[in-house]
Design an enzyme around this catalytic site. Sequence first.
Site, PDB file in Angstrom:
ATOM      1  N   LYS A 210       0.843  -1.205   0.110  1.00  0.00           N
ATOM      2  CA  LYS A 210      -0.029  -0.047   0.096  1.00  0.00           C
ATOM      3  C   LYS A 210       0.820   1.318   0.077  1.00  0.00           C
ATOM      4  CE  LYS A 210      -3.502   2.096   2.835  1.00  0.00           C
ATOM      5  NZ  LYS A 210      -4.854   1.964   4.014  1.00  0.00           N
ATOM      6  N   GLU A 216      10.555  -4.920   4.541  1.00  0.00           N
ATOM      7  CA  GLU A 216      10.564  -6.247   4.144  1.00  0.00           C
ATOM      8  C   GLU A 216      10.112  -6.425   2.625  1.00  0.00           C
ATOM      9  OE1 GLU A 216       8.966  -4.969   6.749  1.00  0.00           O
ATOM     10  OE2 GLU A 216       9.195  -6.686   8.439  1.00  0.00           O
ATOM     11  N   GLY A 272      -5.084  -2.071   4.991  1.00  0.00           N
ATOM     12  CA  GLY A 272      -4.278  -3.197   4.733  1.00  0.00           C
ATOM     13  C   GLY A 272      -4.964  -4.649   4.879  1.00  0.00           C
ATOM     14  N   ARG A 273      -5.473  -4.693   6.278  1.00  0.00           N
ATOM     15  CA  ARG A 273      -6.056  -6.053   6.559  1.00  0.00           C
ATOM     16  C   ARG A 273      -7.403  -6.288   6.063  1.00  0.00           C
ATOM     17  NH1 ARG A 273      -5.084  -2.815  10.582  1.00  0.00           N
ATOM     18  NH2 ARG A 273      -6.608  -2.097  11.765  1.00  0.00           N
ATOM     19  N   GLU A 358      -5.050  -7.050  14.908  1.00  0.00           N
ATOM     20  CA  GLU A 358      -4.486  -5.732  14.769  1.00  0.00           C
ATOM     21  C   GLU A 358      -5.788  -4.775  14.777  1.00  0.00           C
ATOM     22  OE1 GLU A 358      -0.967  -5.007  11.842  1.00  0.00           O
ATOM     23  OE2 GLU A 358      -2.924  -4.914  10.657  1.00  0.00           O
ATOM     24  N   HIS A 389      -6.166 -33.738  17.450  1.00  0.00           N
ATOM     25  CA  HIS A 389      -5.035 -34.519  17.983  1.00  0.00           C
ATOM     26  C   HIS A 389      -3.849 -33.824  18.597  1.00  0.00           C
ATOM     27  CE1 HIS A 389      -6.629 -38.111  15.978  1.00  0.00           C
ATOM     28  NE2 HIS A 389      -7.391 -37.338  15.123  1.00  0.00           N
ATOM     29  N   LYS A 509       8.171  -0.761  12.611  1.00  0.00           N
ATOM     30  CA  LYS A 509       8.514  -0.262  11.180  1.00  0.00           C
ATOM     31  C   LYS A 509       9.943   0.768  11.554  1.00  0.00           C
ATOM     32  CE  LYS A 509       4.815  -1.242   8.016  1.00  0.00           C
ATOM     33  NZ  LYS A 509       3.725  -0.796   7.161  1.00  0.00           N
TER      34      LYS A 509
HETATM   35  C1  G6Q Z   1      -2.689  -3.915   7.997  1.00  0.00           C
HETATM   36  C2  G6Q Z   1      -1.481  -3.383   8.448  1.00  0.00           C
HETATM   37  C3  G6Q Z   1      -0.152  -3.841   7.658  1.00  0.00           C
HETATM   38  C4  G6Q Z   1       0.337  -3.743   6.533  1.00  0.00           C
HETATM   39  C5  G6Q Z   1       1.623  -4.086   6.241  1.00  0.00           C
HETATM   40  C6  G6Q Z   1       2.050  -4.026   4.697  1.00  0.00           C
HETATM   41  O1  G6Q Z   1      -3.873  -3.659   8.290  1.00  0.00           O
HETATM   42  O2  G6Q Z   1      -1.472  -2.084   8.156  1.00  0.00           O
HETATM   43  O3  G6Q Z   1       0.036  -5.359   8.360  1.00  0.00           O
HETATM   44  O4  G6Q Z   1      -0.493  -4.223   5.641  1.00  0.00           O
HETATM   45  O5  G6Q Z   1       2.361  -3.640   7.185  1.00  0.00           O
HETATM   46  O6  G6Q Z   1       1.986  -2.646   4.450  1.00  0.00           O
HETATM   47  P1  G6Q Z   1       2.095  -2.143   2.993  1.00  0.00           P
HETATM   48  O7  G6Q Z   1       1.319  -2.653   2.210  1.00  0.00           O
HETATM   49  O8  G6Q Z   1       2.175  -0.611   2.955  1.00  0.00           O
HETATM   50  O9  G6Q Z   1       3.507  -2.734   2.556  1.00  0.00           O
END
Ligand code: G6Q
Length: 549
Positions: A210, A216, A272-273, A358, A389, A509
Amino acid sequence: MPLQVSQLSERPSWKALKAHRSLFDEKNIKELFAEDPQRGEKMNLNAAGLFLDFSKNRITEKTLELLLKLAEESGLRERIDSMFRGDKINISENRSVLHVALRTPKNEKIIVDGEDVVPKVHEVLEKMASFADSVRSGEWKGYSGKRIKNIINIGIGGSDLGPVMAYEALRYYSERSMTFRFVSNVDSTDFVEATRDLDPSETLFIVSSKTFGTLETLNNAHSARDWLVRGFGDDQKAVAKHFVAVSTNAEKVAAFGIDTQNMFGFWDWVGGRYSMDSAIGLSTMLAIGPKHFNAMLAGFHEIDEHFRTAPFEKNLPVILGLLSIWYNDFFDAQTVAVLPYDQYLKRFPAYLQQLTMESNGKHVTLDGKKVDTQTGPIYWGEPGTNGQHSFYQLIHQGTRLIPCDFITFYKSLNPLGRHHDLLVSNVFAQAEALAFGKTKEQVQAEGTPDALVPHRVFEGNRPSNILLADLLTPETLGKLVALYEHNVFTQGAIWGIDSFDQWGVELGKILAQKIIPELDGPTTPILKHDSSTNHLISLYREKKISSHE
Ligand code: G6Q
């Protein structure tokens, strides 16, 4: 008018629920069933193709009445309307929360800052569809003219968990001649293992971020570019045919070297989620094709409409959310187990962990005051029957209360002999055993030696929900995800928290950025952390240097 958000424990319904809760010190689920022989036929909901049996809970009609009153007193109706209207309900980031717009049909309107966002959503969906079609048909070729056979999504958190979960869940519908992989961890092993047997000339990377600023993802994307370009004898021009981006940040995409023609956008009002049905789902669309992707969106939309319009007592996400509040806040249950009895849903609990924790892992209310109740429970789980199990032991006979959500289907996508009947019989049997247990008398009647009787007694009174649907289709997956999204929303609205920010993620971050140069800088750094962190950094540098000598 809803009360001030910080006064949750002062609300009349909250106080009434607190008093009412003592009823369940005396009465267990077994007794509740004995009192009303029709309970199992009455306490269920059937909506939008999902059937929820919630009869095996520690509740009576009165409990439901009080929980529904709590929803009203908490202003849930107004919160739902605000979300669907596009109000900026993510107050700490001053953003609308409009994942529901991602699945809104073309003929409807949702206005944000004076602009209808629905046409923009469909424009991106169409661009995704024509791209997916061209890659799937082989029309889109790699730099050397070969067909693309491998898709690697690079992203993390919300830009990874949804795509991975959806790919696994809908694998049955996926293009089997193609390989789909997901790289998220900054641990190089993730990237190396994902690419070790692939041919760069047949591989397409989707860089999903996003912000396009996530450590990462950017590091993995740079390693991917190096890997690809190496495969083409250092010809940088190859990048154009093997990299696309999904992001809200065109500038950073261009700076990375991806042509913004090959970028699929979304917007700051998609968290994001909550983004697996936006362009972040490009890998899903490549796997299952636009038609199935659209069916998934239709499933999402059906539950959105149900959540928006159904009266609370018949509203699946509202009832599920209220039940979570009931155990979390009145029985001190710390977790909820989500137990899908469908192998394709193996990543669903992991996906839900982010969605729920989150969103509702918050300690202040919307007005910035410390909450006066517990908030988000811990969600966890594994697909059945495997969990039976291992950890089910604790759910059956441990000292903690763990409400369970069982999810299963009337039909299997891969019918084989008696497998499906065996699978479903386990769902029903587990829920039955959890609720009704096994008494001392029953154990004795089996001829169990006296000394062993206590070990074999099951107290029962363990609550669970059973969620049933016809078949795991793209549409059903959309429904299931929307169901939990709005369940989370319901809980957050009652606690009066911002379920749509994630400052905890932001902190992580920033912190790592500070330590990186202290680990890989050429000169010994002057460390100003606590003594433990300082020591660990020094030790790491020492070992790293000695292993290079
Ligand atoms: C989700 C969070 C988080 C995010 C990641 C990746 O709601 O904000 O999990 O999706 O940190 O972020 P980017 O899409 O900006 O790389």
